[in-house]
Design an enzyme around this catalytic site. Sequence first.
Site, PDB file in Angstrom:
ATOM      1  N   ARG A  89     -12.954  39.890   3.595  1.00  0.00           N
ATOM      2  CA  ARG A  89     -11.848  38.953   3.817  1.00  0.00           C
ATOM      3  C   ARG A  89     -11.749  37.979   2.645  1.00  0.00           C
ATOM      4  O   ARG A  89     -12.751  37.405   2.221  1.00  0.00           O
ATOM      5  CB  ARG A  89     -12.049  38.190   5.130  1.00  0.00           C
ATOM      6  CG  ARG A  89     -12.076  39.129   6.332  1.00  0.00           C
ATOM      7  CD  ARG A  89     -12.157  38.416   7.654  1.00  0.00           C
ATOM      8  NE  ARG A  89     -12.255  39.378   8.748  1.00  0.00           N
ATOM      9  CZ  ARG A  89     -12.354  39.065  10.035  1.00  0.00           C
ATOM     10  NH1 ARG A  89     -12.367  37.793  10.398  1.00  0.00           N
ATOM     11  NH2 ARG A  89     -12.438  40.002  10.947  1.00  0.00           N
ATOM     12  N   ARG A 113     -18.695  31.226   6.621  1.00  0.00           N
ATOM     13  CA  ARG A 113     -17.400  31.779   6.211  1.00  0.00           C
ATOM     14  C   ARG A 113     -17.580  32.453   4.855  1.00  0.00           C
ATOM     15  O   ARG A 113     -17.681  31.784   3.828  1.00  0.00           O
ATOM     16  CB  ARG A 113     -16.338  30.680   6.141  1.00  0.00           C
ATOM     17  CG  ARG A 113     -14.917  31.203   5.948  1.00  0.00           C
ATOM     18  CD  ARG A 113     -13.925  30.061   5.835  1.00  0.00           C
ATOM     19  NE  ARG A 113     -13.888  29.238   7.026  1.00  0.00           N
ATOM     20  CZ  ARG A 113     -13.159  29.513   8.110  1.00  0.00           C
ATOM     21  NH1 ARG A 113     -12.413  30.601   8.142  1.00  0.00           N
ATOM     22  NH2 ARG A 113     -13.176  28.706   9.155  1.00  0.00           N
ATOM     23  N   GLU A 137     -16.242  29.737  16.589  1.00  0.00           N
ATOM     24  CA  GLU A 137     -15.958  31.110  17.015  1.00  0.00           C
ATOM     25  C   GLU A 137     -17.028  32.103  16.563  1.00  0.00           C
ATOM     26  O   GLU A 137     -17.389  32.149  15.401  1.00  0.00           O
ATOM     27  CB  GLU A 137     -14.603  31.551  16.460  1.00  0.00           C
ATOM     28  CG  GLU A 137     -14.247  33.002  16.798  1.00  0.00           C
ATOM     29  CD  GLU A 137     -13.129  33.543  15.937  1.00  0.00           C
ATOM     30  OE1 GLU A 137     -13.062  34.769  15.781  1.00  0.00           O
ATOM     31  OE2 GLU A 137     -12.325  32.740  15.414  1.00  0.00           O
ATOM     32  N   SER A 173     -14.190  37.480  19.422  1.00  0.00           N
ATOM     33  CA  SER A 173     -12.823  37.457  19.935  1.00  0.00           C
ATOM     34  C   SER A 173     -12.572  38.731  20.718  1.00  0.00           C
ATOM     35  O   SER A 173     -13.099  39.790  20.369  1.00  0.00           O
ATOM     36  CB  SER A 173     -11.801  37.381  18.792  1.00  0.00           C
ATOM     37  OG  SER A 173     -11.792  36.111  18.195  1.00  0.00           O
ATOM     38  N   ARG A 199     -22.352  34.878  11.265  1.00  0.00           N
ATOM     39  CA  ARG A 199     -22.138  33.749  12.175  1.00  0.00           C
ATOM     40  C   ARG A 199     -23.149  33.771  13.319  1.00  0.00           C
ATOM     41  O   ARG A 199     -23.561  32.713  13.808  1.00  0.00           O
ATOM     42  CB  ARG A 199     -20.706  33.777  12.724  1.00  0.00           C
ATOM     43  CG  ARG A 199     -19.673  33.437  11.667  1.00  0.00           C
ATOM     44  CD  ARG A 199     -18.312  33.178  12.271  1.00  0.00           C
ATOM     45  NE  ARG A 199     -17.363  32.763  11.232  1.00  0.00           N
ATOM     46  CZ  ARG A 199     -16.177  32.242  11.462  1.00  0.00           C
ATOM     47  NH1 ARG A 199     -15.771  32.065  12.719  1.00  0.00           N
ATOM     48  NH2 ARG A 199     -15.379  31.892  10.476  1.00  0.00           N
TER      49      ARG A 199
END
Length: 425
Positions: free
Chosen positions: A261, A276, A348, A351, A388
Amino acid sequence: MIDLRLLREDPDRVRASQRARGEDVALVDALLSADERRRSSGVRFDELRSEQKNLGKLIPKASGDEKAELLKKASQLAADVKAADAEQSEADEETKRLALQLGNLVHPDVPVGGEEDFVVLETHGTIRDFGAEGFEPKDHLELGEALGAIDVERGAKVSGSRFYYLTGVGALLELALVNAAIAQATEAGFIPMLTPALVRPRAMEGTGFLGQAAENVYHLEKDDYYLVGTSEVPLAAYHMDEILDAEKLPLRYAGFSPCFRREAGTYGKDTRGIFRVHQFDKVEMFSYVAPEDAENEHKRLLDWEKQWLTGLELPFQVIDVASGDLGASASRKFDCEAWIPTQGKYRELTSASNCDSFQARRLSVRLRDGKKVQPLATLNGTLCAVPRTIVAILENHQQADGSVRVPEVLRPYLGGREVLEPVAK
């Protein structure tokens, strides 16, 4: 891609969905106009072709002036048919182009608003009071460096910012997390998959990642391949252009893949450590189900995520993501956010998204139930985004001496190790 028949029958619902997403409502009317042109041009083409065929049957039977007149008319008809075909093709392309820009219909129960307008549905676990335990918690990077588990300095030296090495117990911890996640998914009936990290444009576009999310996608222009940001993409495209028998559903896959990403628009945000990053590994759940079972499957995916985070002994909350933060393909999304002690907030980790038939229509994945063939529904849910999850484990299970307690669910995958100890410098 939404059902164009639904668009024609209830355009106000589509406009309301666009408004809730914070997207362009005028796109709905533009698409309606293009669709009408597509349909009318199709009718016009069919009428002209029928007339052309009928005329073709008359010409051999005619003679003299009558035949000459029919041939003249046939020549004009041929030109009209060619023009109508071009008009139909142009209208088809315009309709498709506009339809691909339209997000999925937002579920009526989704809270309306932006990133901060989510609704907390559940809270699990107990947040530790480090003050009562007599020490100040360290962040994951300080802990990871002391454990010999994380090296961001050399990651930056080799690849630039937001890259890292997992070393020693850090690498072992990733492998333990992946194996434990795959074991849970397999026990739940998911088929384990190792998926491609490079996909063709249709796979990326079909899953909805070349619209508003395109800025975060890596594109290899020379070869026209895309690096996936999640194995959701190759898993969604796995049955592209196929018709699946209804009795074989649900089909559930657990994909393990590297993810890439660009993290565009996040300058200065979460720059410390590995929360991140540009590259990471992830275990993703993906389901193909009948449309009427999509909402129940969504709840099942969320339950498996809650089971996973509970097993890791992490305090977390479940949120109903607001409409403006859904992403193009999801009609509804639940996030599980783990407590990060040094940030003093939930962040987060997983999801779970219900995409209804949105991706299936774009990728032409259908189900056959008797004589009926229709698009099915697709859903996806993160089980373990490795970096994460490591952040949450290190910070929540740290001890005063800098060691980190290993959750019981991971111990069999770490040779029975109960504690990760700091290494001598």
